[in-house]
Scaffold this motif. Sequence first.
Motif, PDB file in Angstrom:
ATOM      1  N   GLU A   1       0.809  -1.230   0.000  1.00 41.76           N
ATOM      2  CA  GLU A   1       0.000   0.000   0.000  1.00 41.76           C
ATOM      3  C   GLU A   1       0.835   1.270   0.000  1.00 41.76           C
ATOM      4  O   GLU A   1       0.283   2.363  -0.113  1.00 41.76           O
ATOM      5  N   ASP A   2       2.156   1.155   0.130  1.00 40.11           N
ATOM      6  CA  ASP A   2       2.981   2.362   0.202  1.00 40.11           C
ATOM      7  C   ASP A   2       4.294   2.189  -0.555  1.00 40.11           C
ATOM      8  O   ASP A   2       5.369   2.386   0.009  1.00 40.11           O
ATOM      9  N   MET A   3       4.203   1.812  -1.831  1.00 38.26           N
ATOM     10  CA  MET A   3       5.407   1.657  -2.639  1.00 38.26           C
ATOM     11  C   MET A   3       6.132   3.003  -2.731  1.00 38.26           C
ATOM     12  O   MET A   3       5.530   4.049  -2.963  1.00 38.26           O
ATOM     13  N   GLU A   4       7.464   2.979  -2.552  1.00 38.14           N
ATOM     14  CA  GLU A   4       8.264   4.194  -2.519  1.00 38.14           C
ATOM     15  C   GLU A   4       9.485   4.043  -3.415  1.00 38.14           C
ATOM     16  O   GLU A   4      10.163   3.008  -3.402  1.00 38.14           O
ATOM     17  N   VAL A   5       9.744   5.093  -4.217  1.00 35.07           N
ATOM     18  CA  VAL A   5      10.963   5.186  -5.018  1.00 35.07           C
ATOM     19  C   VAL A   5      11.800   6.309  -4.426  1.00 35.07           C
ATOM     20  O   VAL A   5      11.290   7.414  -4.196  1.00 35.07           O
ATOM     21  N   ARG A   6      13.093   6.044  -4.199  1.00 35.16           N
ATOM     22  CA  ARG A   6      13.975   7.053  -3.616  1.00 35.16           C
ATOM     23  C   ARG A   6      15.168   7.286  -4.531  1.00 35.16           C
ATOM     24  O   ARG A   6      15.720   6.347  -5.107  1.00 35.16           O
ATOM     25  N   VAL A   7      15.558   8.548  -4.646  1.00 33.12           N
ATOM     26  CA  VAL A   7      16.754   8.925  -5.404  1.00 33.12           C
ATOM     27  C   VAL A   7      17.689   9.634  -4.443  1.00 33.12           C
ATOM     28  O   VAL A   7      17.333  10.679  -3.873  1.00 33.12           O
ATOM     29  N   TYR A   8      18.873   9.071  -4.275  1.00 31.15           N
ATOM     30  CA  TYR A   8      19.855   9.601  -3.331  1.00 31.15           C
ATOM     31  C   TYR A   8      21.006  10.205  -4.118  1.00 31.15           C
ATOM     32  O   TYR A   8      21.506   9.610  -5.070  1.00 31.15           O
ATOM     33  N   VAL A   9      21.447  11.408  -3.710  1.00 34.80           N
ATOM     34  CA  VAL A   9      22.497  12.104  -4.438  1.00 34.80           C
ATOM     35  C   VAL A   9      23.665  12.382  -3.494  1.00 34.80           C
ATOM     36  O   VAL A   9      23.464  12.671  -2.304  1.00 34.80           O
ATOM     37  N   ALA A  10      24.873  12.244  -4.020  1.00 29.86           N
ATOM     38  CA  ALA A  10      26.067  12.524  -3.241  1.00 29.86           C
ATOM     39  C   ALA A  10      26.286  14.027  -3.125  1.00 29.86           C
ATOM     40  O   ALA A  10      25.701  14.825  -3.861  1.00 29.86           O
ATOM     41  N   GLY A  11      27.150  14.429  -2.197  1.00 30.23           N
ATOM     42  CA  GLY A  11      27.409  15.836  -1.969  1.00 30.23           C
ATOM     43  C   GLY A  11      28.173  16.485  -3.112  1.00 30.23           C
ATOM     44  O   GLY A  11      29.014  15.862  -3.761  1.00 30.23           O
ATOM     45  N   GLY A  12      27.859  17.769  -3.373  1.00 32.61           N
ATOM     46  CA  GLY A  12      28.597  18.540  -4.359  1.00 32.61           C
ATOM     47  C   GLY A  12      28.156  18.366  -5.787  1.00 32.61           C
ATOM     48  O   GLY A  12      28.753  18.980  -6.683  1.00 32.61           O
ATOM     49  N   LEU A  13      27.130  17.586  -6.042  1.00 35.87           N
ATOM     50  CA  LEU A  13      26.695  17.339  -7.414  1.00 35.87           C
ATOM     51  C   LEU A  13      25.548  18.271  -7.788  1.00 35.87           C
ATOM     52  O   LEU A  13      24.673  18.577  -6.978  1.00 35.87           O
ATOM     53  N   ALA A  14      25.577  18.714  -9.047  1.00 35.90           N
ATOM     54  CA  ALA A  14      24.493  19.525  -9.604  1.00 35.90           C
ATOM     55  C   ALA A  14      23.613  18.611 -10.446  1.00 35.90           C
ATOM     56  O   ALA A  14      24.037  18.119 -11.490  1.00 35.90           O
ATOM     57  N   MET A  15      22.408  18.385  -9.977  1.00 40.36           N
ATOM     58  CA  MET A  15      21.514  17.439 -10.649  1.00 40.36           C
ATOM     59  C   MET A  15      20.094  17.968 -10.589  1.00 40.36           C
ATOM     60  O   MET A  15      19.725  18.727  -9.681  1.00 40.36           O
ATOM     61  N   ARG A  16      19.305  17.580 -11.557  1.00 43.35           N
ATOM     62  CA  ARG A  16      17.896  17.965 -11.610  1.00 43.35           C
ATOM     63  C   ARG A  16      17.039  16.724 -11.748  1.00 43.35           C
ATOM     64  O   ARG A  16      17.321  15.856 -12.581  1.00 43.35           O
ATOM     65  N   MET A  17      15.996  16.623 -10.945  1.00 39.85           N
ATOM     66  CA  MET A  17      15.016  15.541 -11.063  1.00 39.85           C
ATOM     67  C   MET A  17      13.727  16.108 -11.643  1.00 39.85           C
ATOM     68  O   MET A  17      13.235  17.138 -11.180  1.00 39.85           O
ATOM     69  N   ASP A  18      13.201  15.392 -12.671  1.00 36.90           N
ATOM     70  CA  ASP A  18      12.000  15.870 -13.357  1.00 36.90           C
ATOM     71  C   ASP A  18      10.765  15.037 -13.061  1.00 36.90           C
ATOM     72  O   ASP A  18       9.689  15.585 -12.858  1.00 36.90           O
ATOM     73  N   GLU A  19      10.906  13.705 -13.045  1.00 35.15           N
ATOM     74  CA  GLU A  19       9.724  12.878 -12.817  1.00 35.15           C
ATOM     75  C   GLU A  19      10.128  11.460 -12.459  1.00 35.15           C
ATOM     76  O   GLU A  19      11.251  11.019 -12.697  1.00 35.15           O
ATOM     77  N   ILE A  20       9.149  10.758 -11.894  1.00 32.14           N
ATOM     78  CA  ILE A  20       9.259   9.330 -11.577  1.00 32.14           C
ATOM     79  C   ILE A  20       8.098   8.618 -12.250  1.00 32.14           C
ATOM     80  O   ILE A  20       6.946   9.047 -12.132  1.00 32.14           O
ATOM     81  N   ILE A  21       8.409   7.535 -12.958  1.00 29.69           N
ATOM     82  CA  ILE A  21       7.372   6.726 -13.603  1.00 29.69           C
ATOM     83  C   ILE A  21       7.481   5.301 -13.083  1.00 29.69           C
ATOM     84  O   ILE A  21       8.565   4.708 -13.079  1.00 29.69           O
ATOM     85  N   VAL A  22       6.356   4.764 -12.625  1.00 30.25           N
ATOM     86  CA  VAL A  22       6.264   3.361 -12.217  1.00 30.25           C
ATOM     87  C   VAL A  22       5.211   2.706 -13.092  1.00 30.25           C
ATOM     88  O   VAL A  22       4.067   3.166 -13.150  1.00 30.25           O
ATOM     89  N   GLU A  23       5.594   1.612 -13.781  1.00 33.54           N
ATOM     90  CA  GLU A  23       4.679   0.964 -14.718  1.00 33.54           C
ATOM     91  C   GLU A  23       4.869  -0.542 -14.666  1.00 33.54           C
ATOM     92  O   GLU A  23       5.878  -1.042 -14.149  1.00 33.54           O
TER      93      GLU A  23
END
Length: 780
Positions: free
Chosen positions: A753-775
């Motif tokens: 009932e609570d599926m979770e997707v996690r994105v972990y980023v290391a320090g000092g990085l320039a990154m952009r997250m736009d979307e998560i798709i589960v199918e």
Amino acid sequence: CMLPDDFSTEALRAQLERFQGDPMLRRTLGDRAAAHIRTHHMPSTCAGQYVQAIEGFYARAEQGALGLIHEICHLDPPQNLADLSTLAERMAILYPPEHPTSRQILVDISALYQDSAQIGAHRVTRAVLRALLNESFAGFRVTAIYATAERGYCYARRFTAHFLGLGDLPLDDAPIFARVGDVFWGLDSQPELVVHHQHALNALRLCGVKMVFTVHDLFPVMLPECTEPGMEEYSRWLQTLASVGDGVLCVSAAVAANLKRWLGLFGPREGHPLPLGWVRLGVDRREMRVAEKPLPRDTLQATQHAATQRYPAFLMVGTLEPRKAHAQVLAAFELLWHQGEQVNLIIVGEQGRFVDELVQRLRTHPLRERHLFWVEDADARVLEQLYSDGPCLIAAALDDGYGLSLIEAARHELPILARDIPVFREAVGAYARYFSGLAPTDIAFAVRQWLKSREPGPSPEFDAMHWVSEEESAKIMLAMILEDRWQDRWEPVKNDTLVARYWGSDRHLLTIAGRREGTQLVSTGRKGYLMYGPYLDLEAGSYVLEVHGSVGRFGLAEAMADICLESGNTVLVERSLEAPEDGREGVLAALRFTLTQSCRGLEARVLVSDFSDLFIGMVELHKEDFPTRATTVSSATVRVRRRHQDPAALMHRYWATHPRMASRVGYPVGRSVYATGEEGLLLFGPYVGLPKGHYAATAYGAALKSGDLNGCWMDVSWNKGENMVVRQAICATQSDAVCALGRVAFELPTYVEDMEVRVYVAGGLAMRMDEIIVEEDSGE
């Protein structure tokens, strides 16, 4: 015998010799003089003339000012003593002085009178008022006036005495008395009072007083999310200026352009043309002299502790408020600090509204007093010291009236890094370097580029800049007002079909599932009414309501629009929204309906789902000449309507800032989340229920700076992270385009009932997250 006015000595001698040699001429002239005196200057004759004049005065006084005063003396005192003041004002208008010595320039400083703060628009008001009072203008006298909600416009004599340093003088703030040829100049922005006293201002205009107003900015209507909820009153103020004004003076060409645009959309559709002008604000030379005095030791310690000599320091000046984008600048410097850049950020300004979270971050920041400095109560001398010591000013405001901090920085030959908006280009031109974008990486990149290419001395463009003093600026303003040197004008355009028009962010349009962003109303990922209102009273007839806007990359998700009455119990017409072509702004829905009788509280609604990516830019209601068949749909029909089955029924797609997604180390911008260099969870969610089966989760975004992505991963879990399904490293190359940062396939052995997707980023990085798709994943 008359001599000319410019007689010569020779002419005078000739006449005297003539009289001396002709006794008969002398006798004749003497007899004539005596007869003239007996006829015109005998005491009895003069007394008779006095009697006739006095009796004539009495006879005429029955219908003149004296007669009116005589009649008033026989009246009982009125029940409302305020009527006496009104009577005196009317009598002054009916019987004005015949030959006034000079005309008045009535400078309205109502806002400054109530709040003498020396920042922002008040600071400009003080500067212009000081320059006006210290100058003399042929045929005019400058007088400060003010008004309150309880009292009309009065002379600000006591305030002026204090303002000029004269102390407490026994002066009376009497009601103003204006005549033909006088000028009313609304120097302060005081929307409430102008609207409240609109009838009095109209009366001044009808008496021949020239009505001019100053507009410093249009933030309440252009950026309502960054200001207090006063858009409706501000709109009425702008409409009042167009109705009673003979000219509007703006503090920049950018403000004048925005005002003309607003008036073209929402101004009166009938009336007189309105001249528009703008004048560059002057530089306060007095502050330059103040800075020459040494600062106290405790004050110097606060500024020198910023270590400007050791590390480059970037200065932000202005009250903390959302419009100034302090949060974006702080996120950008956090990214720089995590990437090892040795730079300082000095923020000067007191706390404003809607920045409680930002203030908490500033007060508790781990780099406070090491690389981050916040000077909350800097006076003019401290600010001068910071302008003199700092290597660079950052001006990141989303919009501004005139760019005061940029002008002050340029006066000190301080380099400027500014957001690329028209008013900043107008203020300092090529002297500044510009950046665009709302992400932390945009400012971080600009700072890094400035550090790499900076020169030891000031920019050569500084010598080409032309500065005017406050006195010169005030003279230019008065010349524009008195001599009508306006640069532009707005003319009302009659539109018989238009009933109402609103920007999407107008507070006449309410929202449950959206947020106001500039002039738009934006969906947020919450299900419900993105828009409802404005509850209009309409006559019988045919109408069409158009909803204008655009659709984001996540689509409409079957958003609906309808027109209803009786709080939604009677639906006249409903339609599915349609996306305009090529992703441009256009008509999302055109709802035509006919009213067979007048109605009250007509409501337009836009219903969105959790996945609707929608931007409402404008709502317009027009009359139609041809009849339209009314389509009546019961409210029950609307309630039982179901969304069509999605072709990918088990596909879950969430943008990064969706309410079901969260971030611990990210900075939200639109639908995306940007890393600020701190190590941690950049994105996690959406905690949705999934049945047993095979699935794939894909994280979309971009790596904005090439580098080692070791330590970055994404995983899938459930039961609040207790049950780990799969974890995989993220691999991506540097790119600004949306791409798959990682994709993991996983299997659920049972319903969760609570599926979770996690994105972990290391320090000092320039990154952009736009979307998560589960199918669903077939496993092939």
